[in-house]
Design a protein around this motif. Structure first.
Motif, mmCIF file in Angstrom:
data_model
loop_
_atom_site.group_PDB
_atom_site.id
_atom_site.type_symbol
_atom_site.label_atom_id
_atom_site.label_comp_id
_atom_site.label_asym_id
_atom_site.label_seq_id
_atom_site.Cartn_x
_atom_site.Cartn_y
_atom_site.Cartn_z
ATOM 1 N N LYS A 193 0.837 -1.187 -0.078
ATOM 2 C CA LYS A 193 0.113 -0.047 -0.065
ATOM 3 C C LYS A 193 0.877 1.316 -0.117
ATOM 4 O O LYS A 193 0.647 2.301 -0.682
ATOM 5 N N ALA A 194 2.006 1.216 0.730
ATOM 6 C CA ALA A 194 2.968 2.293 0.949
ATOM 7 C C ALA A 194 3.357 2.606 -0.684
ATOM 8 O O ALA A 194 3.498 3.782 -1.069
ATOM 9 N N LYS B 28 0.716 8.920 -7.020
ATOM 10 C CA LYS B 28 1.494 10.198 -7.148
ATOM 11 C C LYS B 28 2.245 10.484 -8.450
ATOM 12 O O LYS B 28 2.369 11.529 -9.073
ATOM 13 N N ARG B 29 3.136 9.618 -8.488
ATOM 14 C CA ARG B 29 4.048 9.458 -9.555
ATOM 15 C C ARG B 29 3.430 9.493 -11.058
ATOM 16 O O ARG B 29 3.754 10.135 -11.947
ATOM 17 N N ARG C 273 -5.892 3.163 -9.583
ATOM 18 C CA ARG C 273 -6.803 2.625 -8.842
ATOM 19 C C ARG C 273 -6.289 1.280 -7.622
ATOM 20 O O ARG C 273 -7.047 0.744 -7.411
ATOM 21 N N ASN C 274 -5.100 1.383 -7.680
ATOM 22 C CA ASN C 274 -4.508 0.444 -6.540
ATOM 23 C C ASN C 274 -4.996 0.696 -5.184
ATOM 24 O O ASN C 274 -4.960 -0.359 -4.433
ATOM 25 N N LEU C 275 -5.278 1.739 -5.077
ATOM 26 C CA LEU C 275 -5.625 2.006 -3.505
ATOM 27 C C LEU C 275 -7.194 2.437 -3.250
ATOM 28 O O LEU C 275 -7.673 2.984 -4.283
#
Length: 190
Positions: A170-171, A178-179, A188-190
């Motif tokens: 998650k980190a 952001k990148r 969509r990963n989080l």
């Protein structure tokens, strides 16, 4: 919905961790490629069945079935940055990837793979980040896991048993988001 659209939309988030590994694996099978659909050069590079005895070009090679299990456990879809992450993390989890190996794989992925499978510079950065993330993870090397053993586990329990740290993933996914603000898969990963 047409297959290309289903492929683009398929994704199981890390937080969707109460479904079983078998359920998650079944969901990816509806859009998964078959072994015969994979170009030979990719099979030669990424599939351990094509390894030459005594010669190991790339650590972390897995068959297609194991690769699909890794997608669901890492919470990644099947778009380019997802593929880059899955490949990089799997290689990194072996703790045996050298800088030369990483560069050689990057060369293959950027220049020698068929166009539709080639990684661009952003994809390669995700790949390299994932190699390092896999290296620092305390998980079992993913190329050695018998994923079918975990079929009845929830995704959360399987990750814990294998040692995949959801907080670590998650980190990184937050950094990736952001990148790459214009990347569907990164957003969509989080």
């Amino acid at each position: 919905m047409a297959l290309p659209e289903r492929v683009a939309k398929w994704h199981i988030k890390l937080d969707d961790d109460q479904m079983t590994v078998a359920e998650a694996f079944a969901s990816i099978q509806s859009i998964a490629l078959k072994q015969e659909d994979i170009p030979l050069i990719i099979q030669l590079v990424e599939n351990p069945k094509f390894d030459i005895p005594g010669v190991n070009l790339f650590n972390g090679a897995t068959g297609l079935k194991a690769h699909d299990y890794i997608h669901v456990l890492l919470g990644r879809g099947v778009l380019p940055k997802d593929e880059a992450f899955v490949l990089g993390f799997t290689m990194g989890s072996t703790n045996r990837v050298t800088t030369t190996e990483e560069r050689l794989y990057s060369f293959f992925a950027k220049y020698l793979y068929p166009k539709v499978y080639q990684m661009n510079d952003e994809d390669l950065q995700v790949f390299k980040d994932a190699v390092r993330l896999g290296y620092v993870s305390d998980c079992t090397p993913l190329d050695t896991v018998d994923f079918e053993e975990y079929s009845s586990y929830t995704l959360k329990d399987a990750r814990e048993a294998i040692g995949l740290e959801a907080d670590l993933l998650k980190a990184y996914y937050a950094i990736e988001k952001k990148r790459y603000p214009d990347s569907r898969e990164s957003q969509r990963n989080l």
